[in-house]
Design an enzyme around this catalytic site. Structure first.
Site, short mmCIF file in Angstrom:
data_model
loop_
_atom_site.label_atom_id
_atom_site.label_comp_id
_atom_site.label_asym_id
_atom_site.label_seq_id
_atom_site.Cartn_x
_atom_site.Cartn_y
_atom_site.Cartn_z
N LYS A 1 0.84 -1.21 0.00
CA LYS A 1 0.00 0.00 0.00
C LYS A 1 0.87 1.25 0.00
CE LYS A 1 -2.25 -1.07 3.85
NZ LYS A 1 -1.66 -2.37 4.22
N ARG B 1 -9.40 0.60 9.60
CA ARG B 1 -8.89 -0.73 9.95
C ARG B 1 -9.98 -1.59 10.61
NH1 ARG B 1 -3.23 0.10 9.05
NH2 ARG B 1 -2.04 -1.49 10.12
N ARG C 1 -0.24 -9.22 13.50
CA ARG C 1 -0.83 -8.18 12.64
C ARG C 1 -1.72 -8.80 11.58
NH1 ARG C 1 4.50 -5.29 10.94
NH2 ARG C 1 3.24 -4.03 9.54
N ARG D 1 11.52 -5.58 4.61
CA ARG D 1 11.17 -4.18 4.35
C ARG D 1 12.12 -3.19 5.01
NH1 ARG D 1 5.09 -2.35 4.99
NH2 ARG D 1 5.29 -3.05 7.16
N ARG E 1 11.29 -1.23 10.69
CA ARG E 1 10.30 -0.93 11.72
C ARG E 1 10.36 -1.96 12.85
NH1 ARG E 1 4.79 0.00 8.45
NH2 ARG E 1 4.06 -1.13 10.28
P1 AMP Z 1 0.88 0.35 9.30
O1 AMP Z 1 1.98 1.36 9.23
O2 AMP Z 1 -0.35 0.77 8.53
O3 AMP Z 1 1.34 -1.04 8.95
O4 AMP Z 1 0.42 0.29 10.82
C1 AMP Z 1 1.32 -0.13 11.84
C2 AMP Z 1 0.56 -0.31 13.15
O5 AMP Z 1 -0.03 0.94 13.53
C3 AMP Z 1 -0.61 -1.28 13.10
O6 AMP Z 1 -0.20 -2.62 13.27
C4 AMP Z 1 -1.47 -0.77 14.25
O7 AMP Z 1 -0.93 -1.13 15.50
C5 AMP Z 1 -1.31 0.74 14.13
N1 AMP Z 1 -2.32 1.35 13.21
C6 AMP Z 1 -2.10 1.93 12.00
N2 AMP Z 1 -3.24 2.39 11.47
C7 AMP Z 1 -4.22 2.09 12.36
C8 AMP Z 1 -5.62 2.28 12.38
N3 AMP Z 1 -6.26 2.88 11.36
N4 AMP Z 1 -6.31 1.84 13.46
C9 AMP Z 1 -5.68 1.24 14.50
N5 AMP Z 1 -4.36 1.01 14.54
C10 AMP Z 1 -3.62 1.42 13.48
#
Ligand code: AMP
Length: 216
Positions: free
Chosen positions: A13, A88, A170, A127, A159
């Site tokens: 994404k 989410r 996740r 990554r 990360r």
């Molecule tokens: P991402 O960078 O989108 O992979 O998100 C990394 C982590 O951030 C996720 O595993 C969640 O813990 C948190 N996170 C990101 N976006 C959301 C969201 N919209 N709602 C809840 N937690 C989020």
């Protein structure tokens, strides 16, 4: 025109969002990036967010909804947003709908990048993100080199939630909480499925043709 990029963690994404921003002049909203900013500031809230993120769980809807309200109410970004990693869960999707209506905007499409679990794990383990320019690389499939990246390699960062145990959590969170919202968007005729296993440029070609076919 606001767009939602949907898919499991590691679906690509972020990579596609960068291309969409460049080609269509949209503004990217990654709730993950906004949360990582909060963590960098080393606040109490940031520390709480980090411990939840490292478990592979979702951050509370109140926090996320506040972040999104700020962006949607900002006239600079009016109707020109690309959401990466948001919504989410169903509560967030419903909240987004309410705010989109309140601020007289529109969701034009939901682009779902479909990728299988094994590929996701490989992609996430390799990554690397450049903290300077934001480009995303993969140690195994698309390593950074002086041909595709002009910043110093010291900026390449992994990360803390990109480890094997957290990835599995996740992915479970994605299956249980996030995947069900696809029906919500399917019922509104907004959903487009895209093969996220194809080459990066092929995926973008598909995305470009979908976006070009949308009414703005
Ligand atoms: P991402 O960078 O989108 O992979 O998100 C990394 C982590 O951030 C996720 O595993 C969640 O813990 C948190 N996170 C990101 N976006 C959301 C969201 N919209 N709602 C809840 N937690 C989020």
């Amino acid at each position: 025109m606001n767009i939602i990029l949907f898919g499991p963690p590691g679906a690509g994404k972020g990579t596609q969002a960068i291309k969409i921003v460049k080609n269509f002049g949209l503004h990217k909203v990654s709730t993950g990036d906004l949360l990582r900013e909060e963590i960098k500031n080393n606040t109490d809230l940031g520390n709480k967010i980090k411990s939840i993120m490292d478990k592979g769980l979702l951050i509370s809807d109140n926090i996320i909804n506040d972040l999104i309200t700020k962006v949607l109410s900002d006239k600079k970004f009016y109707n020109r947003l690309i959401f990466d990693g948001y919504p989410r869960n169903l509560e967030q999707a419903i909240n987004l709908d309410l705010h989109i209506k309140k601020y007289k905007q529109k969701i034009s499409c939901v682009l779902s990048l479909d990728v299988d679990k094994e590929s996701i794990i490989k992609r996430i383990l390799g990554r690397q993100t450049c903290t300077n320019c934001g480009l995303i690389f993969n140690e195994y499939f698309c390593p950074a080199s002086n041909k595709n990246h002009s910043c110093d390699p010291k900026f390449l960062n992994k990360r803390s939630d990109d480890n094997e145990k957290t990835i599995l959590n996740r992915f479970e969170t994605y299956l249980n909480k996030t995947l069900p919202i696809l029906d919500f968007y399917k019922e509104q005729n907004l959903l487009y499925h895209i093969n996220g296993m194809a080459e990066i440029d092929q995926i973008f070609d598909k995305i470009r043709s979908i976006i070009a076919s949308l009414e703005t």
